[in-house]
Design a protein around this motif. Structure first.
Motif, mmCIF file in Angstrom:
data_model
loop_
_atom_site.group_PDB
_atom_site.id
_atom_site.type_symbol
_atom_site.label_atom_id
_atom_site.label_comp_id
_atom_site.label_asym_id
_atom_site.label_seq_id
_atom_site.Cartn_x
_atom_site.Cartn_y
_atom_site.Cartn_z
ATOM 1 N N HIS A 39 -59.879 -77.048 6.776
ATOM 2 C CA HIS A 39 -58.941 -75.986 6.423
ATOM 3 C C HIS A 39 -58.708 -75.150 7.684
ATOM 4 C CE1 HIS A 39 -59.428 -76.606 2.039
ATOM 5 N NE2 HIS A 39 -60.615 -77.040 2.416
ATOM 6 N N PHE A 40 -57.437 -74.885 7.984
ATOM 7 C CA PHE A 40 -57.134 -74.123 9.188
ATOM 8 C C PHE A 40 -55.857 -73.319 9.006
ATOM 9 C CE2 PHE A 40 -55.271 -78.317 9.670
ATOM 10 C CZ PHE A 40 -54.029 -78.102 10.233
ATOM 11 N N GLU A 41 -55.693 -72.328 9.892
ATOM 12 C CA GLU A 41 -54.507 -71.479 9.888
ATOM 13 C C GLU A 41 -53.775 -71.651 11.210
ATOM 14 O OE1 GLU A 41 -56.260 -67.798 7.213
ATOM 15 O OE2 GLU A 41 -56.216 -67.601 9.395
ATOM 16 N N VAL A 42 -52.452 -71.761 11.119
ATOM 17 C CA VAL A 42 -51.612 -71.870 12.301
ATOM 18 C C VAL A 42 -50.838 -70.562 12.438
ATOM 19 C CG1 VAL A 42 -49.773 -73.169 13.439
ATOM 20 C CG2 VAL A 42 -51.365 -74.359 11.922
ATOM 21 N N ASN A 43 -51.018 -69.889 13.572
ATOM 22 C CA ASN A 43 -50.316 -68.628 13.831
ATOM 23 C C ASN A 43 -48.969 -68.929 14.469
ATOM 24 O OD1 ASN A 43 -52.373 -66.970 12.864
ATOM 25 N ND2 ASN A 43 -53.415 -66.946 14.825
ATOM 26 N N HIS A 44 -47.914 -68.912 13.634
ATOM 27 C CA HIS A 44 -46.543 -69.102 14.101
ATOM 28 C C HIS A 44 -45.930 -67.748 14.444
ATOM 29 C CE1 HIS A 44 -45.922 -73.375 13.174
ATOM 30 N NE2 HIS A 44 -46.692 -73.164 12.128
ATOM 31 N N THR A 45 -44.817 -67.777 15.139
ATOM 32 C CA THR A 45 -44.139 -66.525 15.484
ATOM 33 C C THR A 45 -43.679 -65.770 14.234
ATOM 34 O OG1 THR A 45 -42.088 -67.764 15.773
ATOM 35 C CG2 THR A 45 -43.358 -67.284 17.754
ATOM 36 N N ASP A 46 -43.424 -66.502 13.141
ATOM 37 C CA ASP A 46 -42.960 -65.850 11.913
ATOM 38 C C ASP A 46 -44.071 -65.677 10.876
ATOM 39 O OD1 ASP A 46 -43.171 -68.554 11.502
ATOM 40 O OD2 ASP A 46 -41.353 -68.742 10.312
ATOM 41 N N GLY A 47 -45.328 -65.833 11.272
ATOM 42 C CA GLY A 47 -46.444 -65.609 10.353
ATOM 43 C C GLY A 47 -47.480 -66.713 10.400
ATOM 44 N N VAL A 48 -48.500 -66.541 9.577
ATOM 45 C CA VAL A 48 -49.620 -67.480 9.518
ATOM 46 C C VAL A 48 -49.385 -68.479 8.398
ATOM 47 C CG1 VAL A 48 -52.099 -67.683 9.135
ATOM 48 C CG2 VAL A 48 -51.201 -65.752 10.424
#
Length: 101
Positions: free
Chosen positions: A6-15
């Motif tokens: 399980h992981f989170e990707v920090n995009h410019t428009d949010g996580v």
């Protein structure tokens, strides 16, 4: 044995929360290479940035995401709130202390 990452990707428009799948031998825990390869299969070309926090940064600075952070691992065998697999993986990713100095 299957291991869900399980992981989170920090995009410019949010996580964005995502999951990846690794196939490991019984009792094996994923290391840096297995995790980087899993991300590559998912079209995330990353390098390990912080071993303690299990964060990865994109190799290409022009990507739309700034960071990937692993939040937990699930091998289907533990129900505990404390993630022993995550602690074990962090321990394996940390550089070993030199002996005999």
């Amino acid at each position: 044995m299957e291991c869900i990452v399980h992981f989170e990707v920090n995009h410019t428009d949010g996580v964005k929360s995502l999951r990846g799948l690794l196939f490991l031998d019984e009792g094996q825990i994923p290391g840096e290479k297995e995790l980087v390869d899993m991300f590559k299969d998912m079209k995330f070309d990353v390098r390990l940035d912080d071993r303690e926090r299990l964060t990865f940064k994109p190799v290409n600075p022009g990507e739309t995401y700034s960071e990937i952070r692993i939040t937990s691992f699930d091998n289907g065998k533990t129900d505990s709130k404390e993630d022993h697999n995550l602690k074990s993986i962090v321990g394996n990713l940390l550089p070993q202390k030199p002996t005999g100095l």
